[in-house]
Design a protein around this motif. Structure first.
Motif, PDB file in Angstrom:
ATOM      1  N   ILE A  58      55.389  58.764-126.647  1.00 28.37           N
ATOM      2  CA  ILE A  58      55.862  58.936-125.275  1.00 28.37           C
ATOM      3  C   ILE A  58      56.879  57.855-124.921  1.00 28.37           C
ATOM      4  CG2 ILE A  58      55.176  58.866-122.852  1.00 28.37           C
ATOM      5  CD1 ILE A  58      52.504  60.109-123.731  1.00 28.37           C
ATOM      6  N   ALA A  59      56.561  56.580-125.275  1.00 28.59           N
ATOM      7  CA  ALA A  59      57.448  55.471-124.941  1.00 28.59           C
ATOM      8  C   ALA A  59      58.809  55.633-125.601  1.00 28.59           C
ATOM      9  CB  ALA A  59      56.807  54.146-125.357  1.00 28.59           C
ATOM     10  N   PHE A  60      58.809  56.043-126.862  1.00 33.74           N
ATOM     11  CA  PHE A  60      60.078  56.169-127.580  1.00 33.74           C
ATOM     12  C   PHE A  60      60.940  57.281-127.010  1.00 33.74           C
ATOM     13  CE2 PHE A  60      62.565  58.024-131.097  1.00 33.74           C
ATOM     14  CZ  PHE A  60      63.417  56.949-131.306  1.00 33.74           C
ATOM     15  N   PHE A  61      60.362  58.452-126.786  1.00 36.15           N
ATOM     16  CA  PHE A  61      61.153  59.593-126.362  1.00 36.15           C
ATOM     17  C   PHE A  61      61.475  59.568-124.874  1.00 36.15           C
ATOM     18  CE2 PHE A  61      59.774  61.148-130.467  1.00 36.15           C
ATOM     19  CZ  PHE A  61      60.960  61.678-130.935  1.00 36.15           C
ATOM     20  N   LEU A  62      60.832  58.723-124.108  1.00 36.68           N
ATOM     21  CA  LEU A  62      61.254  58.510-122.734  1.00 36.68           C
ATOM     22  C   LEU A  62      62.296  57.407-122.643  1.00 36.68           C
ATOM     23  CD1 LEU A  62      57.964  58.817-120.641  1.00 36.68           C
ATOM     24  CD2 LEU A  62      59.816  60.463-120.883  1.00 36.68           C
ATOM     25  N   GLY A  63      62.686  56.832-123.752  1.00 40.81           N
ATOM     26  CA  GLY A  63      63.690  55.778-123.739  1.00 40.81           C
ATOM     27  C   GLY A  63      63.163  54.505-123.111  1.00 40.81           C
ATOM     28  N   TRP A  64      62.067  53.992-123.617  1.00 42.30           N
ATOM     29  CA  TRP A  64      61.409  52.794-123.064  1.00 42.30           C
ATOM     30  C   TRP A  64      62.406  51.654-123.018  1.00 42.30           C
ATOM     31  CZ3 TRP A  64      56.964  49.682-125.723  1.00 42.30           C
ATOM     32  CH2 TRP A  64      56.198  49.047-124.747  1.00 42.30           C
ATOM     33  N   GLY A  65      62.822  51.276-121.773  1.00 43.18           N
ATOM     34  CA  GLY A  65      63.955  50.367-121.585  1.00 43.18           C
ATOM     35  C   GLY A  65      63.825  49.043-122.292  1.00 43.18           C
ATOM     36  N   ILE A  66      62.623  48.443-122.313  1.00 39.54           N
ATOM     37  CA  ILE A  66      62.507  47.105-122.882  1.00 39.54           C
ATOM     38  C   ILE A  66      62.626  47.113-124.393  1.00 39.54           C
ATOM     39  CG2 ILE A  66      61.098  46.251-120.972  1.00 39.54           C
ATOM     40  CD1 ILE A  66      58.657  46.520-122.793  1.00 39.54           C
ATOM     41  N   MET A  67      62.520  48.295-125.016  1.00 40.59           N
ATOM     42  CA  MET A  67      62.574  48.360-126.468  1.00 40.59           C
ATOM     43  C   MET A  67      63.966  48.715-126.986  1.00 40.59           C
ATOM     44  SD  MET A  67      59.593  47.498-127.211  1.00 40.59           S
ATOM     45  CE  MET A  67      59.859  47.672-128.963  1.00 40.59           C
ATOM     46  N   ARG A  68      64.895  49.062-126.100  1.00 40.29           N
ATOM     47  CA  ARG A  68      66.200  49.515-126.531  1.00 40.29           C
ATOM     48  C   ARG A  68      67.132  48.329-126.691  1.00 40.29           C
ATOM     49  NH1 ARG A  68      68.206  52.994-122.375  1.00 40.29           N
ATOM     50  NH2 ARG A  68      69.559  53.983-123.890  1.00 40.29           N
ATOM     51  N   LYS A  69      68.048  48.444-127.619  1.00 39.62           N
ATOM     52  CA  LYS A  69      68.960  47.349-127.910  1.00 39.62           C
ATOM     53  C   LYS A  69      69.912  47.116-126.742  1.00 39.62           C
ATOM     54  CE  LYS A  69      68.852  48.095-132.916  1.00 39.62           C
ATOM     55  NZ  LYS A  69      69.633  48.393-134.133  1.00 39.62           N
ATOM     56  N   PRO A  70      70.176  45.842-126.404  1.00 45.59           N
ATOM     57  CA  PRO A  70      71.082  45.548-125.284  1.00 45.59           C
ATOM     58  C   PRO A  70      72.452  46.180-125.444  1.00 45.59           C
ATOM     59  CG  PRO A  70      69.897  43.581-125.958  1.00 45.59           C
ATOM     60  CD  PRO A  70      69.579  44.624-126.980  1.00 45.59           C
ATOM     61  N   GLU A  71      72.976  46.203-126.669  1.00 43.84           N
ATOM     62  CA  GLU A  71      74.301  46.784-126.865  1.00 43.84           C
ATOM     63  C   GLU A  71      74.297  48.291-126.612  1.00 43.84           C
ATOM     64  OE1 GLU A  71      72.587  45.929-131.058  1.00 43.84           O
ATOM     65  OE2 GLU A  71      72.584  45.027-129.046  1.00 43.84           O
ATOM     66  N   THR A  72      73.159  48.936-126.859  1.00 43.45           N
ATOM     67  CA  THR A  72      73.047  50.371-126.571  1.00 43.45           C
ATOM     68  C   THR A  72      73.081  50.620-125.076  1.00 43.45           C
ATOM     69  OG1 THR A  72      71.744  50.745-128.569  1.00 43.45           O
ATOM     70  CG2 THR A  72      71.610  52.419-126.844  1.00 43.45           C
ATOM     71  N   ILE A  73      72.323  49.812-124.332  1.00 42.12           N
ATOM     72  CA  ILE A  73      72.296  49.942-122.879  1.00 42.12           C
ATOM     73  C   ILE A  73      73.677  49.661-122.298  1.00 42.12           C
ATOM     74  CG2 ILE A  73      71.303  49.005-120.758  1.00 42.12           C
ATOM     75  CD1 ILE A  73      68.757  48.410-122.366  1.00 42.12           C
ATOM     76  N   ALA A  74      74.342  48.607-122.797  1.00 44.31           N
ATOM     77  CA  ALA A  74      75.680  48.257-122.302  1.00 44.31           C
ATOM     78  C   ALA A  74      76.666  49.394-122.542  1.00 44.31           C
ATOM     79  CB  ALA A  74      76.170  46.975-122.972  1.00 44.31           C
ATOM     80  N   ARG A  75      76.591  50.003-123.718  1.00 44.84           N
ATOM     81  CA  ARG A  75      77.501  51.110-124.027  1.00 44.84           C
ATOM     82  C   ARG A  75      77.227  52.307-123.124  1.00 44.84           C
ATOM     83  NH1 ARG A  75      76.070  51.736-128.759  1.00 44.84           N
ATOM     84  NH2 ARG A  75      74.749  53.583-128.545  1.00 44.84           N
ATOM     85  N   GLU A  76      75.966  52.601-122.875  1.00 46.70           N
ATOM     86  CA  GLU A  76      75.620  53.753-122.054  1.00 46.70           C
ATOM     87  C   GLU A  76      76.086  53.583-120.614  1.00 46.70           C
ATOM     88  OE1 GLU A  76      71.458  54.243-122.506  1.00 46.70           O
ATOM     89  OE2 GLU A  76      71.616  55.257-124.447  1.00 46.70           O
TER      90      GLU A  76
END
Length: 281
Positions: free
Chosen positions: A30-48
């Protein structure tokens, strides 16, 4: 466990990764497919968030014709296009609405000279100062709408910018009373306050202020898809959008056009640590 973790979630042995590994298999999924924010790479968030900002600018480009008007709301799902006075249908009463407006006209005289103002201008003034009316605020500047969307309460929701093909402008010379308008119309006020001018503001007038206005039923400009009547800004991007809007001079100082706006912008700069270093403004 580590092999399983790498198959469904971020790699590595950081404390966050170990925390992720401690979850049960169902919770991991559930955490992975909901895009659990604290686990995602900062560069991914910045790009999005950069990509989403560019999508807003593309949205602006596709609505460049003069007949488009825009409104920003803080809660995409919970905020309907209903004037403030009609949002609680259980207490709305047309007769009481007129009484409240008459009382505003009487009491406003001690602060503003409204002797030469039409009822339309007085109603716009009342709306601007917070009186519930049958008017709905719009702007011809989509970035101003985006500013209101990302800075208004509640802050923990997906924000939205609505785009509507402007209805016919009301002729106030032949329609002297806002309460005798029987269709949704646009009203472009005179300069009753500097803020309306600074915001490139206008209003829609709603004969039934309890009924949500469906912008999807309005016309569509050339080169614009019928579905492009709204643009959503996810809650995790709202602070970033506010900073980007500040970079293009869309902030409280510009929009409010007074000392209150200047102080609101400076307070935001202080909280956000933006333009308060060696080079500041």
């Amino acid at each position: 466990m580590k092999r399983h973790l790498r198959s469904v979630g971020p790699e590595g042995d950081s404390p966050l990764t170990l925390c992720y590994a401690a979850l049960g298999a169902e919770a991991q999924f559930i955490a992975f497919f909901l895009g659990w924010g604290i686990m995602r790479k900062p560069e991914t968030i910045a790009r999005e968030r950069r990509d989403h900002w560019r999508k807003l600018l593309d949205f602006v480009d596709r609505h460049e014709q003069a007949s488009w008007i825009f409104r920003g709301v803080a809660d995409a799902d919970g905020h309907k296009l209903v004037p403030k006075i009609g949002r609680k249908t259980e207490i709305y009463d047309p007769a009481t609405e007129r009484v409240v407006f008459a009382n505003f006209k009487r009491r406003a005289r001690q602060y503003v000279d409204i002797g030469q103002m039409s009822d339309w201008e007085v109603l716009a003034l009342a709306q601007h100062h917070g009186l519930p009316t049958r008017l709905l605020d719009w702007t011809t500047n989509p970035l101003v709408a985006a500013y209101f969307a990302v800075t208004s309460q509640p802050m923990d929701k997906t924000a939205r910018v609505y785009a509507a093909w402007a209805p016919q402008i009301i002729d106030v010379d032949t329609n002297s009373s806002p309460f005798d308008c029987h269709e949704v119309r646009a009203y472009v006020p005179t300069s009753v306050t500097p803020r309306i001018v600074a915001q490139r503001g206008l209003f829609t007038i709603h004969p039934d202020p309890t009924s949500p206005w469906d912008v999807h039923s309005t016309a569509t400009g050339r080169g614009t898809a019928a579905a492009e009547k709204e643009f959503d800004i996810p809650r995790q991007f709202r602070a970033y959008f506010e900073r980007k809007l500040f970079q293009v001079a869309v902030d409280a100082a510009a929009i409010m056009s007074d000392l209150d706006g200047v102080c609101e912008t400076l307070a935001w700069q202080f909280r956000s640590r933006v333009a308060v270093g060696i080079f500041n403004y």
